[in-house]
Design an enzyme around this catalytic site. Structure first.
Site, PDB file in Angstrom:
ATOM      1  N   GLY A  19     -15.758  38.551 -48.409  1.00 22.55           N
ATOM      2  CA  GLY A  19     -16.703  38.336 -47.317  1.00 22.55           C
ATOM      3  C   GLY A  19     -17.370  39.634 -46.900  1.00 22.55           C
ATOM      4  N   GLY A  20     -17.613  40.494 -47.887  1.00 20.57           N
ATOM      5  CA  GLY A  20     -18.128  41.835 -47.600  1.00 20.57           C
ATOM      6  C   GLY A  20     -19.624  41.955 -47.511  1.00 20.57           C
ATOM      7  N   ASN A  91     -10.987  39.627 -45.819  1.00 21.64           N
ATOM      8  CA  ASN A  91     -11.816  39.510 -44.622  1.00 21.64           C
ATOM      9  C   ASN A  91     -12.535  38.169 -44.512  1.00 21.64           C
ATOM     10  OD1 ASN A  91     -13.768  40.581 -42.407  1.00 21.64           O
ATOM     11  ND2 ASN A  91     -15.120  39.974 -44.095  1.00 21.64           N
ATOM     12  N   SER A 144      -7.373  37.735 -36.092  1.00 18.10           N
ATOM     13  CA  SER A 144      -8.177  37.658 -34.875  1.00 18.10           C
ATOM     14  C   SER A 144      -7.271  37.653 -33.650  1.00 18.10           C
ATOM     15  CB  SER A 144      -9.022  36.371 -34.893  1.00 18.10           C
ATOM     16  OG  SER A 144      -9.608  36.121 -33.627  1.00 18.10           O
ATOM     17  N   TYR A 157      -8.589  26.880 -36.279  1.00 14.45           N
ATOM     18  CA  TYR A 157      -8.924  28.275 -36.616  1.00 14.45           C
ATOM     19  C   TYR A 157      -7.833  29.215 -36.123  1.00 14.45           C
ATOM     20  CZ  TYR A 157     -11.317  32.797 -36.132  1.00 14.45           C
ATOM     21  OH  TYR A 157     -11.655  34.123 -36.172  1.00 14.45           O
ATOM     22  N   ALA A 158      -7.415  29.035 -34.863  1.00  9.36           N
ATOM     23  CA  ALA A 158      -6.403  29.915 -34.285  1.00  9.36           C
ATOM     24  C   ALA A 158      -5.085  29.782 -35.027  1.00  9.36           C
ATOM     25  CB  ALA A 158      -6.222  29.607 -32.802  1.00  9.36           C
ATOM     26  N   ALA A 159      -4.721  28.558 -35.415  1.00 13.46           N
ATOM     27  CA  ALA A 159      -3.483  28.351 -36.163  1.00 13.46           C
ATOM     28  C   ALA A 159      -3.531  29.073 -37.505  1.00 13.46           C
ATOM     29  CB  ALA A 159      -3.239  26.854 -36.373  1.00 13.46           C
ATOM     30  N   ALA A 160      -4.683  29.017 -38.164  1.00 13.46           N
ATOM     31  CA  ALA A 160      -4.823  29.719 -39.442  1.00 13.46           C
ATOM     32  C   ALA A 160      -4.712  31.221 -39.257  1.00 13.46           C
ATOM     33  CB  ALA A 160      -6.161  29.357 -40.094  1.00 13.46           C
ATOM     34  N   LYS A 161      -5.324  31.754 -38.199  1.00 16.50           N
ATOM     35  CA  LYS A 161      -5.265  33.189 -37.952  1.00 16.50           C
ATOM     36  C   LYS A 161      -3.850  33.621 -37.568  1.00 16.50           C
ATOM     37  CE  LYS A 161      -9.473  34.457 -38.868  1.00 16.50           C
ATOM     38  NZ  LYS A 161      -9.724  35.298 -40.071  1.00 16.50           N
TER      39      LYS A 161
END
Length: 268
Positions: A19-20, A91, A144, A157-161
């Site tokens: 993701g650069g 990233n 994050s 999303y938060a669970a994945a992070k």
């Protein structure tokens, strides 16, 4: 052992930044390049991949890191062009608003694949080659602040992070006998092109009342931490998540009142 300023340099090392092409990933790619690394940008968007690679003199590879076959091919292409990868920055990621009661299975799976699955795929592939070659390395996972606090509307999303943070610890332990360090960076609000677009340009570079330091972060500040973790200056650091967040995580909900400046917990 005296500290040598040259220990921060990454000369002769090959780095991959997933993701650069834009945002934090682009900033990290720029930072690694500035400190001497040969950088490969793995990016799904062909336009940003090509533009960033050209501007940095980097190798740009269009790849969807959610796909293991594409990861394998990109890693081989990188090794053939630049040499064996010893720095990996996971990233790539993404999110969308999805209240818990409305989140579908497909939505959950999409956010898991975008933010956590590829961390395993890329780390595993790079680490296997390093172990086989008997070489050390540094893996840096971008998580994050949402991985350590409630995130209404962004539960998946938060669970994945949060998973990235735990995976970082376990991977660090398993790979430590091989000299491969694994750490994570956890930003809070960071000014990127994408965030500015989402906000309609309303974000200000020097105002963020909910952050103790009173402003959003800059991609270069995330990049500085990534360069440090990639370098020999961080040779005894592994399994850690560094919160590059202006003090948000440490504050635990406290903030400076926007009118009085007094420490405040809870609503104004």
């Amino acid at each position: 052992m005296a500290i040598d300023p040259s220990n921060i340099l990454l000369t002769g090392r090959v780095a991959v930044v997933t993701g650069g092409g834009a945002g934090i990933g682009k900033g990290i790619a720029e930072g690694l390049t500035a400190f001497g690394a040969s950088v490969a940008i793995w990016e799904r968007d062909p336009e940003t991949c090509a533009a960033t690679a050209e501007s940095l003199g980097a190798l740009g590879i269009v790849v969807d890191v959610r796909d293991s076959a594409q990861v394998d091919a990109a890693l081989q292409q990188t090794a053939d062009a630049l040499g064996e990868v010893s720095i990996l920055v996971n990233n790539a990621g993404g999110t969308f608003f999805s209240p818990m009661l409305e989140t579908t299975e497909n939505g959950w799976d999409a956010l898991y694949k975008a933010n956590l699955r590829h961390v395993l795929l890329c780390t595993q592939r790079v680490a296997r080659r390093l172990v086989e070659a008997g070489r050390p390395g540094s893996v840096i996972n971008v998580t994050s602040i949402e991985g350590v606090r409630a995130a209404p509307g962004y539960a998946a999303y938060a669970a994945a992070k949060a998973g990235v943070i735990n995976y970082t610890q376990t991977a660090a332990f398993e790979l430590s006998p091989h000299g491969i360090r694994v750490n994570a960076l956890a930003p809070d609000l960071t000014l990127t092109e994408g965030l500015m677009q989402i906000s309609g340009g309303t974000l200000n570079h020097d105002v963020a009342p909910g952050i103790p330091m009173g402003r959003p972060g800059h991609v270069d500040e995330i990049a500085s931490a990534a360069v440090f973790l990639a370098s020999d200056m961080a040779s005894y650091i592994t399994g850690q998540t560094i919160h590059v967040d202006g003090g948000t995580h440490a504050a635990g909900g406290w903030y400076h009142h926007p009118q009085t400046g007094r420490p405040t917990l809870g609503p104004v």
